[in-house]
Design a protein around this motif. Sequence first.
Motif, PDB file in Angstrom:
ATOM      1  N   GLY A   1     -24.047 -27.845-190.386  1.00  0.00           N
ATOM      2  CA  GLY A   1     -22.808 -27.983-189.820  1.00  0.00           C
ATOM      3  C   GLY A   1     -22.720 -29.560-189.273  1.00  0.00           C
TER       4      GLY A   1
ATOM      5  N   ARG B   1     -18.761 -33.982-178.741  1.00  0.00           N
ATOM      6  CA  ARG B   1     -17.411 -33.617-179.342  1.00  0.00           C
ATOM      7  C   ARG B   1     -16.471 -33.880-177.932  1.00  0.00           C
ATOM      8  NH1 ARG B   1     -14.578 -30.349-182.845  1.00  0.00           N
ATOM      9  NH2 ARG B   1     -12.504 -29.531-181.900  1.00  0.00           N
TER      10      ARG B   1
ATOM     11  N   HIS C   1     -11.479 -30.954-175.237  1.00  0.00           N
ATOM     12  CA  HIS C   1     -10.379 -30.648-175.980  1.00  0.00           C
ATOM     13  C   HIS C   1      -9.229 -31.226-175.083  1.00  0.00           C
ATOM     14  CE1 HIS C   1      -7.876 -28.002-178.363  1.00  0.00           C
ATOM     15  NE2 HIS C   1      -7.375 -27.788-177.301  1.00  0.00           N
ATOM     16  N   GLY C   2      -8.216 -31.661-176.019  1.00  0.00           N
ATOM     17  CA  GLY C   2      -6.799 -31.957-175.339  1.00  0.00           C
ATOM     18  C   GLY C   2      -6.754 -33.334-174.530  1.00  0.00           C
ATOM     19  N   THR C   3      -7.875 -34.424-174.636  1.00  0.00           N
ATOM     20  CA  THR C   3      -7.713 -35.586-174.173  1.00  0.00           C
ATOM     21  C   THR C   3      -6.736 -36.431-174.682  1.00  0.00           C
ATOM     22  OG1 THR C   3      -9.265 -36.221-175.453  1.00  0.00           O
ATOM     23  CG2 THR C   3     -10.343 -35.622-173.564  1.00  0.00           C
ATOM     24  N   GLY C   4      -6.359 -36.404-175.852  1.00  0.00           N
ATOM     25  CA  GLY C   4      -5.402 -37.094-176.405  1.00  0.00           C
ATOM     26  C   GLY C   4      -5.840 -38.649-176.910  1.00  0.00           C
ATOM     27  N   ASP C   5      -7.222 -38.671-176.705  1.00  0.00           N
ATOM     28  CA  ASP C   5      -7.626 -39.990-176.868  1.00  0.00           C
ATOM     29  C   ASP C   5      -8.191 -40.194-178.420  1.00  0.00           C
ATOM     30  OD1 ASP C   5      -9.337 -42.300-177.212  1.00  0.00           O
ATOM     31  OD2 ASP C   5     -10.341 -41.626-175.318  1.00  0.00           O
ATOM     32  N   MET C   6      -7.272 -40.786-179.204  1.00  0.00           N
ATOM     33  CA  MET C   6      -7.572 -40.918-180.719  1.00  0.00           C
ATOM     34  C   MET C   6      -8.678 -41.681-181.064  1.00  0.00           C
ATOM     35  SD  MET C   6      -5.104 -42.783-183.406  1.00  0.00           S
ATOM     36  CE  MET C   6      -3.749 -41.716-183.210  1.00  0.00           C
TER      37      MET C   6
ATOM     38  N   TRP D   1     -11.809 -39.719-180.671  1.00  0.00           N
ATOM     39  CA  TRP D   1     -12.041 -38.418-181.793  1.00  0.00           C
ATOM     40  C   TRP D   1     -11.988 -39.362-183.133  1.00  0.00           C
ATOM     41  CZ3 TRP D   1     -12.118 -33.697-181.873  1.00  0.00           C
ATOM     42  CH2 TRP D   1     -12.035 -32.992-180.732  1.00  0.00           C
ATOM     43  N   HIS D   2     -11.719 -40.446-183.287  1.00  0.00           N
ATOM     44  CA  HIS D   2     -12.039 -41.147-184.628  1.00  0.00           C
ATOM     45  C   HIS D   2     -13.496 -41.549-184.477  1.00  0.00           C
ATOM     46  CE1 HIS D   2     -12.763 -45.319-186.378  1.00  0.00           C
ATOM     47  NE2 HIS D   2     -12.026 -44.752-187.438  1.00  0.00           N
TER      48      HIS D   2
ATOM     49  N   TYR E   1     -15.847 -40.074-182.912  1.00  0.00           N
ATOM     50  CA  TYR E   1     -16.554 -38.546-183.175  1.00  0.00           C
ATOM     51  C   TYR E   1     -16.719 -38.270-184.563  1.00  0.00           C
ATOM     52  CZ  TYR E   1     -17.413 -33.669-182.832  1.00  0.00           C
ATOM     53  OH  TYR E   1     -17.558 -32.341-183.268  1.00  0.00           O
ATOM     54  N   TYR E   2     -15.292 -38.298-185.098  1.00  0.00           N
ATOM     55  CA  TYR E   2     -15.278 -37.747-186.645  1.00  0.00           C
ATOM     56  C   TYR E   2     -15.711 -38.463-187.596  1.00  0.00           C
ATOM     57  CZ  TYR E   2     -13.398 -34.276-189.937  1.00  0.00           C
ATOM     58  OH  TYR E   2     -13.274 -33.645-190.965  1.00  0.00           O
ATOM     59  N   PHE E   3     -15.639 -39.970-187.500  1.00  0.00           N
ATOM     60  CA  PHE E   3     -15.859 -40.653-188.873  1.00  0.00           C
ATOM     61  C   PHE E   3     -17.192 -41.597-188.580  1.00  0.00           C
ATOM     62  CE2 PHE E   3     -11.121 -40.025-188.904  1.00  0.00           C
ATOM     63  CZ  PHE E   3     -11.099 -39.296-190.222  1.00  0.00           C
TER      64      PHE E   3
ATOM     65  N   TYR F   1     -26.567 -29.486-186.566  1.00  0.00           N
ATOM     66  CA  TYR F   1     -26.123 -28.088-186.192  1.00  0.00           C
ATOM     67  C   TYR F   1     -26.314 -27.544-187.918  1.00  0.00           C
ATOM     68  CZ  TYR F   1     -23.453 -29.226-182.086  1.00  0.00           C
ATOM     69  OH  TYR F   1     -23.375 -29.329-180.593  1.00  0.00           O
TER      70      TYR F   1
ATOM     71  N   GLN G   1     -19.358 -25.338-178.904  1.00  0.00           N
ATOM     72  CA  GLN G   1     -18.579 -26.439-178.146  1.00  0.00           C
ATOM     73  C   GLN G   1     -17.877 -25.922-177.080  1.00  0.00           C
ATOM     74  OE1 GLN G   1     -18.779 -29.485-178.887  1.00  0.00           O
ATOM     75  NE2 GLN G   1     -19.845 -29.304-180.984  1.00  0.00           N
ATOM     76  N   TRP G   2     -17.384 -24.517-177.330  1.00  0.00           N
ATOM     77  CA  TRP G   2     -16.631 -23.996-176.355  1.00  0.00           C
ATOM     78  C   TRP G   2     -17.215 -22.777-175.478  1.00  0.00           C
ATOM     79  CZ3 TRP G   2     -11.650 -23.942-179.611  1.00  0.00           C
ATOM     80  CH2 TRP G   2     -10.996 -25.160-179.887  1.00  0.00           C
TER      81      TRP G   2
ATOM     82  N   SER H   1      -2.049 -28.854-176.380  1.00  0.00           N
ATOM     83  CA  SER H   1      -3.024 -29.549-177.150  1.00  0.00           C
ATOM     84  C   SER H   1      -3.667 -28.579-178.072  1.00  0.00           C
ATOM     85  CB  SER H   1      -4.325 -29.777-176.240  1.00  0.00           C
ATOM     86  OG  SER H   1      -4.622 -28.707-175.488  1.00  0.00           O
TER      87      SER H   1
ATOM     88  N   GLU I   1      -4.888 -35.227-181.973  1.00  0.00           N
ATOM     89  CA  GLU I   1      -5.288 -36.528-181.849  1.00  0.00           C
ATOM     90  C   GLU I   1      -5.009 -37.349-183.208  1.00  0.00           C
ATOM     91  OE1 GLU I   1      -7.012 -34.394-180.332  1.00  0.00           O
ATOM     92  OE2 GLU I   1      -6.692 -34.718-178.193  1.00  0.00           O
ATOM     93  N   LEU I   2      -5.935 -36.909-184.101  1.00  0.00           N
ATOM     94  CA  LEU I   2      -6.206 -37.504-185.367  1.00  0.00           C
ATOM     95  C   LEU I   2      -5.055 -37.246-186.372  1.00  0.00           C
ATOM     96  CD1 LEU I   2      -9.936 -37.391-185.835  1.00  0.00           C
ATOM     97  CD2 LEU I   2      -8.602 -39.294-184.953  1.00  0.00           C
TER      98      LEU I   2
END
Lengths: 80, 979, 173
Positions: free
Chosen positions: A19, A26, A29-34, A37-38, A40-42, A54, B728-729, B867, B872-873
């Motif tokens: 995983g 992570r 949720h919902g921070t709106g900080d691109m 997230w970028h 974290y994800y990439f 995981y 996560q949650w 949200s 975001e992405l």
Amino acid sequence: MRIPCPHCGQRDVGEFRYGGDASKARPAHGTGDMKAWHDYYFLFDNPKGPHDEYWQHVLGCRQWFKLTRNTATNEIGEQP
Amino acid sequence: MTAFRRLDKGGRIDREKSVNFTYDGKSLGGFAGDTLASALLANGKTLTSRSFKYHRPRGIMSAGVEEPNGLFAINGNEPNIPATTVDLVEGLAAQSQNAWPSVDFDLMAVNSFAAPLFQTGFYYKTFMGPFKKSWMFYEPFIRRAAGIGKGSCEKDPDRYETAHEFCDVLVVGAGPAGLTTALVAGRSGARVVLVEQDLELGGQLLSETDRDFEMWRTTQVAELRSLANVTIRTRTTAQGLYDDNLVVLLQRHENHDAARGRPRQTLISLRSKAIIFATGAIERPLVFPNNDRPGVMLASALRTYLNRFAIVPLKRALIVTNNDTAYKTAFDLAEAGIAVTMADHRNVIPSDLLSRAAMLGMAMFPGTGIADVEGAKQVTRVQLAGNHSATIECDVLAMSGGWNPVVHLTSHSGIKPVYDDAIAAFVPGGYAKNHFGAGAVTGKFGFESVIKDGNAAGADAAKAAGFDKPATPVATIGAKDRAYKISPHWAPKTTGKGKAFVDFQSDVTVKDIRTAHDEGYVAVEHLKRYTTLGMGTDQGKTSNINAIGLMAELREMPISQAGTTTFRPPYTGLAVGAIAGRTVGLHFRPYRLSPLHDANKAHGATFIEAGLWMRAWYYAWAGSTPETAYIREMELVRNGVGIADISTLGKIDVQGPDAAEFLNRVYVNGFAKLPVGRARYGVMLSDDGVVLDDGTTTRIADIHYYTTTTTAQAGEVMSWFEYLLQTQWTDLKVHVTSLTDEWAGMAVSGPKSREALQLAFPDADVSNENLPYMGCLDVHLDGVRIRILRLSFSGELAYEVHVPAEYAGSLWEHVLKVAEPLGIRPYGLEALASLRIEKGHVAGLELDHRNTLDDLGLGKIAGKEKSYVGKELRFREALQAPDRWSLVGIELMEPDKKLRGGSILFSAGDEIKGHGRGYITSVTWSTELKKFIALGLYQGGLKHEGEDIICAFPLKNEQVKARIVSPHFIDREGARLNA
Amino acid sequence: MLDRRSALASAKPYTSSVLQIGEAHGFSLLQVAGLAKAISPITGKLPVKVGLAVTSEGRTLMRTGPNQFWIIGPEVDDIETKLPEIAIITPLSHSRTRIVIEGEPARNVLAKGVPLDFHHSAFKSGTFAMTGLHHTPVLVHCVGENRFEIYALRTFAVSVYEWLTDAALEFAR
């Protein structure tokens, strides 16, 4: 390779699903900080040696858990 | 002409049981206990094969798995099997390989005269020009001339199994060391598995004549067999060592019979707490000119053929060696009445050997090697070189260049072997945790020391596995070990005209290795790839170390610095069938049947594989081909009422106080305010903002939702939910469970579907008021709770009826029966998919994990304020680019032609080349528009609505004219849905 | 009248002199998630760890997750109505097909597909494992010396059953 499921014990790797990197948090949720997230994800380290990961015991109890696996030897360390 | 004969008595063969077999179609006889190799030798077959490149005559060289020459096709379907590893069984059919018309008279042997062409690097150097694809042009011709066995194109008639096994201590090899360790570990109470590739236990002891050895062997074997906690597997080879002490074993069964379900081979994945490697050692050849003539054999092999199989050279044997062990062969032969000549590279030979040789009347040539071997189809004469240069007439030439411990398995763990000067060979460079070595593999060759070490290794392994009660050690026979003395001799300084082979199977000579050295391919891994050394089916078991020794000499460096190649599994060749096991045919992969499978079958469904599912494709009532049937089925749904099996949809039970919050997070649209008893279409994204899946979620109760996913993504979405909730949650109190198997589903669709439901559920109120579009109603029939959702995939008035799986078949029949007056019929997957294309619903073909919401025309449903995962992405610059490939409808403009899925889309003026501006994802004939229509992804999407395009299908060299239109081909206002 | 029909309704029982494979139809399966102490007053004492099964009042209770239990009872069971409201209840009776394999080679048959130690000393009566058989999730419950009940997903039941009976062939005497 054998993986210790915290609930079912030592099982064959074929019962599990990988995983991803568990060393990074992570973004909430919902921070709106691109950017967060970028990153974290990439962006990942690719360490030779211990790596927090995981895994899901997908053919067993279906529980997700973290473990430390040595990427060079597949040795499983303590649960992080 | 023959070089060997069988003695009337002696050996371990059972002369009471004769065995018939064929060799190249000719009937021959042998005895139980023979291998194919020993039976061939006993029948005087000295020349058995032709070599890989030069088609040189070859004979059996060894008595074990290391055999490079004697490869045969067995029973017509399995090539490249070493005759030394085949137990002789009644009816066995052996076919020689790589020779035409026969091994005795092989026309391909002309390659031998063209030999200078075939020297190392020849292929690379010659066939790479003159034009770019030269190699591709020449390759088929070369492959025909050079090669070994051919694979069969027939289905393997045999059956294979795979299995898992566990134990405390695994012992690999049942020679003196293996027997000792297994017994000690067994006495400690540990669960022991002892594997031996031979059909008998004993290893080298099976080739001994000393009665004390045989007594010792039978005593240990008897005790091992008496222990309930010891499992003995003969004919079983440890092929590879993997992580976490997993050893893969290949067991060859004696009495296989596919018709009775009895496998020919079983591949066992064995996991052991501790492993003892008692893998022994393999004798290596000496390298001298024409050392490959039939009748040249390893000294230990000749001794095995004598003592185990009662086969001797016709009259005279010459033995050449650089160490003491070959003298055992010499003495045994001399005692059997064979005239033996001994050539020893060493000037100083231990005196006890010299005096024994003299006593037996053997001719001795110290400080002497071989200059050349003569004989076209078998050895006739040998010229000596060194202190003596005599010419010796002989039938058989036996050679011993020393012993190589079998370090393959220990090396699989990643631990490189190291060079041991004392034995001039490589030994394991160490052992992984809970791994132990015993016997010749460790470089100890004396019986007494092997037993002593074996006792220790067995006890250590048992202790490592948790059995530390001291066990009685295994007794020795009280003999005295003689020291092993060797003076390594890798290759002659000059080889003259004769080829001196290092790798017999790959036809690699001393000259080839010198060439590789001269051209700079000096690293062992380079040497291997440049010359093909060690790349045959024998994987260089007899050649690698000689090549490394020679290369080290050429480089004037110690062998320890020259390195070794990497040892990889499998240790010996194995049938591909053994790897597949029963994962063939029906069991190639599991298949998944809908709870309505039997009902579908009863109604004449033709099935199609969709992932693991077998889905009803179309039904017999509508036609006998899918092309015609699906159109009738579509018309049924558009004009009347049809029923389809939709049980394959993923279904998830989402329960808990925070269920609303959870769904609100994972879906782009809101679920918190969904009223109880209502359903909503939802789309979810991955973290990267790309569409993951779509489906419908129904609120059953305040904290209880019923979610459906696409068939294809059911497992993925379930795992994703679990990941989020469990890692996560963790503060959200939600429990998710897959209901895919618990509930069956059927779509009842068409303008008459409400009437059909009224007939099926007379007590329920399914009126538009009570069950509006996107409504949910739980009804009871015969006490069974049934869930009706008013949803539509086709665009018509339609319902999904969900029912506990075991009632599905019965309910399906009930609906079909009571709604019969309405003309209800089943419709299949093809029509289901076509109806949704007309409606413009996206499905798996469009949701390809590369599209955004906007690409699919779904941007509007995402909550602006709320949200959700991926939000975001989703707004990354590239995902917002205006010319992204987006969902469009496509209409064919040439009535007599077809649209095809996968076609590449071009604008009308484009050159038809490259990737185009998009592609077609789904195609159908539209029963409403009476033309081919499609969904596709097109650069810029619906901005190009009304434009003409070209759909190119290069595989059929087709180009057709089409037009970009709205993907909603029918009922854009949704009047039918809401009727 | 709606009838129940098992996924293996048309599968033939497999019988040899040493091994039997067939279906054990007619059970109810209730999945309950929640804290053991809230549930056990109704069900009886729940097992403390995943992999252990206990029987209580004619039902088999299994712990299938940290806070998740399976209650396997008779085909008609009213326990659902008695459980506390705080428990999350999911009926799963139709989702699993129960296959029984019994006989001296039963352990060997299972070991062909399941990477678990089926030795008598390692897989004892009263224990179960959630694992994979023929790539599908199964729960294997040892209910006797050489008797196992396999809970397979209903939609894979025919595939798993055919796999098992084929695996059994070599042991026929």
